[in-house]
Scaffold this active site. Structure first.
Site, PDB file in Angstrom:
ATOM      1  N   HIS A 139       0.858  -1.185   0.000  1.00 48.05           N
ATOM      2  CA  HIS A 139       0.000   0.000   0.000  1.00 48.05           C
ATOM      3  C   HIS A 139       0.893   1.233   0.000  1.00 48.05           C
ATOM      4  O   HIS A 139       1.682   1.439   0.924  1.00 48.05           O
ATOM      5  CB  HIS A 139      -0.917   0.020   1.223  1.00 48.05           C
ATOM      6  CG  HIS A 139      -1.851   1.204   1.259  1.00 48.05           C
ATOM      7  ND1 HIS A 139      -3.121   1.161   0.732  1.00 48.05           N
ATOM      8  CD2 HIS A 139      -1.679   2.466   1.752  1.00 48.05           C
ATOM      9  CE1 HIS A 139      -3.692   2.334   0.887  1.00 48.05           C
ATOM     10  NE2 HIS A 139      -2.844   3.141   1.518  1.00 48.05           N
ATOM     11  N   CYS A 140       0.764   2.046  -1.038  1.00 47.85           N
ATOM     12  CA  CYS A 140       1.628   3.212  -1.189  1.00 47.85           C
ATOM     13  C   CYS A 140       0.859   4.486  -0.856  1.00 47.85           C
ATOM     14  O   CYS A 140      -0.062   4.867  -1.592  1.00 47.85           O
ATOM     15  CB  CYS A 140       2.165   3.290  -2.616  1.00 47.85           C
ATOM     16  SG  CYS A 140       3.314   4.665  -2.884  1.00 47.85           S
ATOM     17  N   PRO A 141       1.180   5.147   0.251  1.00 47.29           N
ATOM     18  CA  PRO A 141       0.468   6.396   0.572  1.00 47.29           C
ATOM     19  C   PRO A 141       0.802   7.529  -0.393  1.00 47.29           C
ATOM     20  O   PRO A 141       0.015   8.476  -0.525  1.00 47.29           O
ATOM     21  CB  PRO A 141       0.943   6.710   1.998  1.00 47.29           C
ATOM     22  CG  PRO A 141       2.269   6.033   2.118  1.00 47.29           C
ATOM     23  CD  PRO A 141       2.183   4.802   1.272  1.00 47.29           C
ATOM     24  N   GLY A 162      -1.743   7.179  -2.921  1.00 45.14           N
ATOM     25  CA  GLY A 162      -3.083   7.118  -2.347  1.00 45.14           C
ATOM     26  C   GLY A 162      -3.866   5.890  -2.740  1.00 45.14           C
ATOM     27  O   GLY A 162      -5.105   5.957  -2.845  1.00 45.14           O
ATOM     28  N   ASN A 163      -3.199   4.760  -2.919  1.00 42.59           N
ATOM     29  CA  ASN A 163      -3.908   3.551  -3.334  1.00 42.59           C
ATOM     30  C   ASN A 163      -3.019   2.336  -3.074  1.00 42.59           C
ATOM     31  O   ASN A 163      -1.810   2.478  -2.848  1.00 42.59           O
ATOM     32  CB  ASN A 163      -4.273   3.612  -4.822  1.00 42.59           C
ATOM     33  CG  ASN A 163      -5.443   2.720  -5.163  1.00 42.59           C
ATOM     34  OD1 ASN A 163      -5.886   1.902  -4.361  1.00 42.59           O
ATOM     35  ND2 ASN A 163      -5.959   2.866  -6.384  1.00 42.59           N
TER      36      ASN A 163
END
Length: 493
Positions: free
Chosen positions: A198-200, A203-204
């Site tokens: 999960h890559c902040p 944003g997804n």
């Protein structure tokens, strides 16, 4: 109405009694048509949707907006303050190449952030129940018994992929056995196929359907960052040769800000691009690499069963292979008869809801049944009847010859067709038994029987071989109360 009399017979008008009555909860007005809802509106995961479900993102989008600001501000300052000078002094191709890189970076970023990463649909209640039955049967066969206490469902299943045993884990949130390489994201609360991480910053989640766009984003961003940083330094050096270093910094303060941002970000971006290049070449995910699930060496026991054994083939499969369609159909319409995955809830809440709905149905049926009985019981008492004499007796619903038919106005109930065929000797006391005839039960006497208005005139006594007491007039309100009271007494029989 006076007895006898000549003249033509009037047309009898009857009003049908409606035995089907709506419950108090139903509205008498016509129900409005409910607009069809799309599946993204009831999606169980922690996601945000825009443009009628076309855009799908995680709820934590603050860092994503920071990424947009950094790219837009840095690139904007470069095109506004550095490119005009560099296009004149060096070549006009510099802003063209920079523009191409900028648009490619923005396109891949938005494609990664706004797309479905490969979310797996949750099991419907029927599918979850069927899976639990299969788990229970498997456990019973394995243990050699069909009975026993509670056993929690197993968390894993084993499958063979290219000669390697792979465990499939059971997700208690989605109620499914996750396919190989899938994992449950705790931030988005979804199971994602070929989950990477999960890559902040985007944003997804990064999974099977958007991994190639994520890789192209970080790779192109690395080139753009290096490109801007290199030409900003070139701009400062060219200006310092003409006016000095300090004067060059004063003449172009935006170049200083660009150089600082690019210097601190280029290391992480380039390092991340190199790491994912290694993962693509070995056909691994970030999740698998961190856990140490597989080894790159084919001869070892835990070799990677997903690798094709060739770097070029692995890269082509990851970057050029077909994109699988979305499995959640977020823009599809919800069918009324299609079961939807519900949010987890405790048994007490669901039992209370079912019990409340059952109580409402029972109450509705009870109201309808009671109303029907009241109408049926009050029907013989609501009809109009002429005065009776010893010579001529007119029974309810049986007008004599030569007597005009009683006209019924709208709203009066229809006399029931199931009334017994009474003779001239029948009296009201025969229909309503006395209390003394059955000692253990209570019955209505002629004195207790309700009398609707205008049934018998006060001056027309009922003459027969057996003298009866003439029923008095009663009001419309007392009719309903007496009818209910009579029904209560009759129900005790």
């Amino acid at each position: 109405m006076p007895p006898g009399g000549g003249g033509p017979m009037k047309d009898c008008e009857y009003s049908q009694i409606s035995t089907h009555s709506s419950s108090p909860m139903e509205s008498p007005h016509k129900k409005k048509k409910i607009a069809a809802r799309r599946k993204w509106e009831v999606f169980p995961g922690r996601n945000k949707f825009f443009c009628n479900g076309r855009i799908m993102m995680a709820r934590q989008t603050g860092v994503f907006y920071l990424t947009l600001i950094l790219i837009l501000v840095t690139s904007g300052l470069f095109f506004a303050f550095d490119c005009p000078y560099l296009a004149v002094k060096i070549t006009p191709a510099i802003p063209v190449v920079g523009g191409i890189l900028f648009f490619f970076v923005m396109g891949t970023l938005l494609r990664t952030s706004f797309s479905d990463p490969g979310v797996l649909p949750r099991a419907t209640p029927d599918e979850a129940a069927d899976l639990e039955r299969q788990i229970g049967n498997t456990e019973d066969i394995a243990n050699g018994s069909s009975s026993g206490g509670y056993r929690p469902p197993p968390r894993t299943k084993e499958v063979i992929i290219n000669g390697q045993t792979v465990k499939l884990k059971y997700c208690f949130t989605c109620k499914i056995f996750r396919p190989p390489r899938a994992s449950h994201c705790s931030l988005c609360d979804n199971c994602v196929e070929r989950f990477d991480h999960h890559c902040p910053w985007v944003g997804n989640c990064v999974g099977k359907r958007n991994y190639r766009f994520f890789y192209m984003f970080i790779l192109s961003l690395s080139f753009l960052t290096v490109f801007i940083f290199a030409f900003v330094i070139t701009h400062v050096i060219l200006r310092s040769q003409q006016t000095g270093f300090l004067n060059a910094l004063k003449d172009s303060p935006a170049s200083v800000l660009e150089a600082v941002v690019c210097f601190f970000s280029v290391w992480s971006i380039v390092g991340l691009s190199g790491f994912h290049t290694y993962l693509i070449s070995s056909n691994q995910t970030t999740n698998e690499d961190i856990k140490g699930s597989w080894s790159n060496k084919r001869g070892k026991e835990n070799y990677n069963p997903y690798s094709y054994g060739n770097i070029f083939t692995n890269c082509c499969v990851a970057l050029c292979g077909p994109i699988s369609p979305s499995l959640i159909d977020r823009r599809g319409y919800i069918q009324p008869d299609t079961p939807q995955p519900a949010a987890p809830s405790n048994g007490i809440t669901m039992y209370g809801a079912m019990q409340s709905q059952s109580d409402m149905c029972d109450q509705d049926q009870c109201i309808q049944s009671t109303k029907f009985v009241l109408q049926a019981a009050a029907t013989p008492l609501l009809q109009s009847e002429p005065s009776l004499t010893s010579d001529e007796i007119h029974l309810p619903g049986k007008p004599g010859l030569g007597t005009p038919c009683t006209s019924l106005t709208l709203g009066q109930p229809t006399p029931p067709s199931s009334m017994p065929n009474l003779t001239a000797e029948a009296t009201l006391s025969d229909i309503l038994p006395l209390k003394d005839e059955h000692g253990g039960h209570q019955f209505l006497t002629p004195d207790e029987a309700p009398s609707p208005p205008r049934m018998l005139g006060s001056g027309s006594p009922l003459t027969h071989s057996r003298t009866m007491h003439v029923l008095g007039l009663a009001s419309q309100d007392s009719l309903h109360e007496d009818s209910v009271r009579g029904l209560v007494k009759l129900s005790s029989v």
